[in-house]
Design an enzyme around this catalytic site. Structure first.
Site, PDB file in Angstrom:
ATOM      1  N   CYS A   1      -5.891   1.577  -6.967  1.00 42.25           N
ATOM      2  CA  CYS A   1      -6.078   0.246  -6.756  1.00 42.25           C
ATOM      3  C   CYS A   1      -7.793  -0.149  -6.800  1.00 42.25           C
ATOM      4  O   CYS A   1      -7.961  -1.018  -7.509  1.00 42.25           O
ATOM      5  CB  CYS A   1      -5.405  -0.651  -5.890  1.00 42.25           C
ATOM      6  SG  CYS A   1      -3.416  -0.133  -6.116  1.00 42.25           S
TER       7      CYS A   1
ATOM      8  N   LYS B   1      -5.839 -11.650  -5.909  1.00 44.52           N
ATOM      9  CA  LYS B   1      -5.564 -10.046  -5.739  1.00 44.52           C
ATOM     10  C   LYS B   1      -6.975  -9.182  -5.931  1.00 44.52           C
ATOM     11  O   LYS B   1      -6.959  -8.475  -5.020  1.00 44.52           O
ATOM     12  CB  LYS B   1      -4.683 -10.030  -6.997  1.00 44.52           C
ATOM     13  CG  LYS B   1      -4.346  -8.277  -7.156  1.00 44.52           C
ATOM     14  CD  LYS B   1      -3.726  -7.667  -6.309  1.00 44.52           C
ATOM     15  CE  LYS B   1      -3.143  -6.112  -6.768  1.00 44.52           C
ATOM     16  NZ  LYS B   1      -4.065  -5.227  -7.628  1.00 44.52           N
TER      17      LYS B   1
ATOM     18  N   ALA C   1       0.818  -1.187   0.026  1.00 47.56           N
ATOM     19  CA  ALA C   1       0.012   0.104   0.084  1.00 47.56           C
ATOM     20  C   ALA C   1       0.894   1.210  -0.128  1.00 47.56           C
ATOM     21  O   ALA C   1       2.151   1.385   0.553  1.00 47.56           O
ATOM     22  CB  ALA C   1      -0.912   0.008   1.307  1.00 47.56           C
ATOM     23  N   GLU C   2       0.391   2.303  -0.658  1.00 48.47           N
ATOM     24  CA  GLU C   2       1.443   3.629  -0.599  1.00 48.47           C
ATOM     25  C   GLU C   2       1.402   3.951   0.666  1.00 48.47           C
ATOM     26  O   GLU C   2       0.546   4.204   1.589  1.00 48.47           O
ATOM     27  CB  GLU C   2       0.684   4.687  -1.733  1.00 48.47           C
ATOM     28  CG  GLU C   2       0.797   4.128  -3.237  1.00 48.47           C
ATOM     29  CD  GLU C   2       0.244   5.175  -4.051  1.00 48.47           C
ATOM     30  OE1 GLU C   2      -0.115   4.749  -5.136  1.00 48.47           O
ATOM     31  OE2 GLU C   2       0.251   6.488  -3.672  1.00 48.47           O
TER      32      GLU C   2
ATOM     33  N   LYS D   1     -13.223   2.460   8.763  1.00 46.80           N
ATOM     34  CA  LYS D   1     -13.240   3.910   9.226  1.00 46.80           C
ATOM     35  C   LYS D   1     -13.786   4.615   7.865  1.00 46.80           C
ATOM     36  O   LYS D   1     -13.662   4.687   6.914  1.00 46.80           O
ATOM     37  CB  LYS D   1     -11.775   4.628   9.228  1.00 46.80           C
ATOM     38  CG  LYS D   1     -11.486   5.934   9.939  1.00 46.80           C
ATOM     39  CD  LYS D   1     -10.215   5.948  10.213  1.00 46.80           C
ATOM     40  CE  LYS D   1      -9.898   7.320  10.947  1.00 46.80           C
ATOM     41  NZ  LYS D   1     -10.567   7.915  11.722  1.00 46.80           N
TER      42      LYS D   1
ATOM     43  N   PHE E   1      -9.909  -1.179   8.666  1.00 47.05           N
ATOM     44  CA  PHE E   1     -10.722  -0.850   7.560  1.00 47.05           C
ATOM     45  C   PHE E   1     -12.085  -0.472   7.553  1.00 47.05           C
ATOM     46  O   PHE E   1     -13.157  -0.723   6.904  1.00 47.05           O
ATOM     47  CB  PHE E   1     -10.383  -1.799   6.153  1.00 47.05           C
ATOM     48  CG  PHE E   1      -9.492  -1.228   5.269  1.00 47.05           C
ATOM     49  CD1 PHE E   1      -7.932  -1.447   5.474  1.00 47.05           C
ATOM     50  CD2 PHE E   1      -9.559  -0.511   3.893  1.00 47.05           C
ATOM     51  CE1 PHE E   1      -6.711  -0.885   4.626  1.00 47.05           C
ATOM     52  CE2 PHE E   1      -8.649  -0.277   2.948  1.00 47.05           C
ATOM     53  CZ  PHE E   1      -7.263  -0.398   3.583  1.00 47.05           C
TER      54      PHE E   1
HETATM   55  N1  LIG Z   1      -0.691   1.220  -4.523  1.00 48.73           N
HETATM   56  C1  LIG Z   1      -0.031   0.434  -5.138  1.00 48.73           C
HETATM   57  O1  LIG Z   1       0.904   0.781  -6.250  1.00 48.73           O
HETATM   58  C2  LIG Z   1      -0.446  -0.949  -5.314  1.00 48.73           C
HETATM   59  C3  LIG Z   1       0.158  -1.934  -6.254  1.00 48.73           C
HETATM   60  C4  LIG Z   1      -0.381  -3.135  -6.142  1.00 48.73           C
HETATM   61  C5  LIG Z   1      -1.202  -3.708  -5.067  1.00 48.73           C
HETATM   62  N2  LIG Z   1      -1.705  -2.641  -4.204  1.00 48.73           N
HETATM   63  C6  LIG Z   1      -2.830  -3.103  -3.295  1.00 48.73           C
HETATM   64  O2  LIG Z   1      -3.976  -2.391  -3.498  1.00 48.73           O
HETATM   65  C7  LIG Z   1      -4.062  -2.185  -1.961  1.00 48.73           C
HETATM   66  C8  LIG Z   1      -4.680  -0.555  -1.944  1.00 48.73           C
HETATM   67  O3  LIG Z   1      -3.508   0.196  -1.914  1.00 48.73           O
HETATM   68  P1  LIG Z   1      -3.340   1.879  -1.778  1.00 48.73           P
HETATM   69  O4  LIG Z   1      -2.030   2.363  -2.185  1.00 48.73           O
HETATM   70  O5  LIG Z   1      -4.327   2.325  -2.622  1.00 48.73           O
HETATM   71  O6  LIG Z   1      -3.588   1.996  -0.210  1.00 48.73           O
HETATM   72  P2  LIG Z   1      -4.636   2.120   1.039  1.00 48.73           P
HETATM   73  O7  LIG Z   1      -5.370   0.466   0.973  1.00 48.73           O
HETATM   74  O8  LIG Z   1      -4.004   2.248   2.260  1.00 48.73           O
HETATM   75  O9  LIG Z   1      -5.626   3.174   0.742  1.00 48.73           O
HETATM   76  C9  LIG Z   1      -6.950   3.056  -0.392  1.00 48.73           C
HETATM   77  C10 LIG Z   1      -7.955   3.665   0.207  1.00 48.73           C
HETATM   78  O10 LIG Z   1      -8.848   3.211   1.393  1.00 48.73           O
HETATM   79  C11 LIG Z   1      -8.701   3.953   2.387  1.00 48.73           C
HETATM   80  N3  LIG Z   1      -8.320   3.683   3.703  1.00 48.73           N
HETATM   81  C12 LIG Z   1      -7.117   3.188   4.366  1.00 48.73           C
HETATM   82  N4  LIG Z   1      -7.186   2.719   5.378  1.00 48.73           N
HETATM   83  C13 LIG Z   1      -8.571   2.764   5.704  1.00 48.73           C
HETATM   84  C14 LIG Z   1      -9.279   2.274   7.104  1.00 48.73           C
HETATM   85  N5  LIG Z   1      -8.589   1.736   7.986  1.00 48.73           N
HETATM   86  N6  LIG Z   1     -10.374   2.243   7.063  1.00 48.73           N
HETATM   87  C15 LIG Z   1     -11.177   2.892   6.062  1.00 48.73           C
HETATM   88  N7  LIG Z   1     -10.467   3.340   4.607  1.00 48.73           N
HETATM   89  C16 LIG Z   1      -9.195   3.195   4.570  1.00 48.73           C
HETATM   90  C17 LIG Z   1      -7.658   5.051   2.055  1.00 48.73           C
HETATM   91  O11 LIG Z   1      -7.984   6.487   2.368  1.00 48.73           O
HETATM   92  C18 LIG Z   1      -7.741   5.204   0.508  1.00 48.73           C
HETATM   93  O12 LIG Z   1      -8.748   5.756   0.068  1.00 48.73           O
HETATM   94  C19 LIG Z   1      -3.081  -2.294  -1.180  1.00 48.73           C
HETATM   95  O13 LIG Z   1      -3.612  -2.894  -0.021  1.00 48.73           O
HETATM   96  C20 LIG Z   1      -2.439  -3.611  -1.873  1.00 48.73           C
HETATM   97  O14 LIG Z   1      -2.807  -4.579  -1.521  1.00 48.73           O
HETATM   98  C21 LIG Z   1      -1.681  -1.366  -4.471  1.00 48.73           C
END
Ligand SMILES: NC(=O)c1ccc[n+]([C@@H]2O[C@H](COP(=O)([O-])OP(=O)(O)OC[C@H]3O[C@@H](n4cnc5c(N)ncnc54)[C@H](O)[C@@H]3O)[C@@H](O)[C@H]2O)c1
Length: 328
Positions: free
Chosen positions: A137, A81, A25-26, A128, A126
């Site tokens: 993603c 995935k 995750a970023e 929130k 997750f």
């Molecule tokens: N970012 C990438 O380049 C990438 C590449 C390959 C796979 N992935 C996969 O995709 C998933 C998503 O990655 P991401 O980088 O978008 O980050 P992330 O999962 O942290 O965030 C995605 C969204 O979810 C929200 N979020 C985060 N934590 C939360 C919580 N506790 N409750 C409610 N909402 C919440 C964030 O505000 C955001 O809008 C990763 O977990 C990973 O498995 C990401």
């Protein structure tokens, strides 16, 4: 890929295709890489395919415990995935759907999420509520699942997953409507400070950021928007806004939107502050100074549930938070 490689490979040169989705995750990518929940390796279930999977598993085994390295079929790996991201996004859409009910009834989404998350079968992560999920993603992977379901003639399955994305769009629309409704049904000519433009804190990434939709809605309602984000480059903001409003002339967007150098500057002379990203520095804003510089009544709309509501109300703000039903 396999078809292309097999058709073009030299005699005696054999390829195996492995599926090895990443789960970084970023903002936490390095920690996720060093200590993954699992590593997924998919291969054809032939002897050659399984051997290739074992070779890759040995690379990961240098730092990942064996029981966390899962070797599965190619389709299982690819689908897992998509399913992992779809189910994470589904949790957010579920809690956001409940946040609408909370606002209508006077319940508090934080209390509901906490109580639900204490059930060990559900778990606390997750859950929130927010102004909507973003990032590169979630939406892409769910729409991939929708496309796949449609291609496989499974329209009910496609509709089920599409609703997760639709709920997210609804949440963003609902939030900007709440701003307009609260500001006496019009924001024309009113100055609104939008704090945060990235899709989440600790990244400058704006892909699918909820803030883009909010600013677009405010510009369409002819508000004046003061934007501040600690990380997103200004050119990126202009690019995102131009893309989100293809028929609005750039001059109109630049007349209505101003990018500011700090949260304090953005809030000056505003009628309302909208928190769109959960940046840590927004927890430390000097709200008394903000209040002194704003037009009255001064409103705060918290799309990330990060402010101390009682403290702000004591200062004099009118406060609206996602998933809280108190009347202003
Ligand atoms: N970012 C990438 O380049 C990438 C590449 C390959 C796979 N992935 C996969 O995709 C998933 C998503 O990655 P991401 O980088 O978008 O980050 P992330 O999962 O942290 O965030 C995605 C969204 O979810 C929200 N979020 C985060 N934590 C939360 C919580 N506790 N409750 C409610 N909402 C919440 C964030 O505000 C955001 O809008 C990763 O977990 C990973 O498995 C990401």
């Amino acid at each position: 890929m396999r078809t292309i490689l097999e058709a073009n490979s030299k005699p005696n040169c054999k390829f195996q295709i492995l599926s090895n989705p990443e789960f970084l995750a970023e903002g936490t990518a390095i920690a996720d890489l060093f200590s993954p929940d699992r590593v997924l390796i998919g291969s054809l279930q032939t002897q050659e395919g399984k051997d290739a999977a074992v070779s890759l598993a040995e690379v990961y085994a240098h730092w990942v415990p064996r029981e966390r390295i899962l070797t599965v079929g190619l389709w299982s790996s690819e689908l897992s995935k998509l399913a992992a991201n779809a189910m994470l996004a589904q949790r957010i859409s579920s809690i956001n759907a409940l946040s609408a009910i909370c606002e209508a009834t006077g319940a508090n989404i934080d209390e509901v999420a906490h109580a639900v998350g204490r059930d060990s079968r559900v778990g606390p992560k997750f859950l929130k509520a927010s102004v909507g999920f973003g990032g590169s993603c979630f939406q892409k992977d769910i729409l991939n699942l929708v496309y796949l379901s449609e291609s496989l003639h499974l329209p009910e399955v496609a509709a089920y997953w599409r609703q997760v994305v639709e709920m997210n769009e609804y949440q963003k629309r609902r939030f900007s409507k709440r701003v307009v409704d609260t500001l006496f049904n019009t924001i024309t000519g009113k100055r609104i400070a939008v704090l945060g433009f990235a899709f989440k804190a600790d990244t400058g990434d704006t892909r699918e950021s909820a803030a883009i939709t909010l600013v677009k809605d405010f510009v369409a309602e002819r508000a004046l928007v003061n934007l501040y984000d600690p990380k997103v480059p200004h050119e990126q903001i202009w690019l995102d806004l131009a893309e989100a409003m293809p028929v609005t002339p750039a001059a109109t967007i630049q007349k209505q939107v101003q990018i500011c150098g700090s949260a304090l500057e953005a809030c000056k002379n505003a009628e309302a502050v909208v928190i769109a990203t959960e940046w840590k520095e927004f927890r430390e804003i000097d709200w008394e100074t903000v209040y002194a510089g704003m037009n009255k009544p001064a409103f705060v709309f918290d799309g990330r549930m990060l402010i101390d509501v009682e403290k702000l109300r004591d200062i004099g703000f009118k406060v609206a938070v996602i998933g809280r039903g108190e009347r202003l």
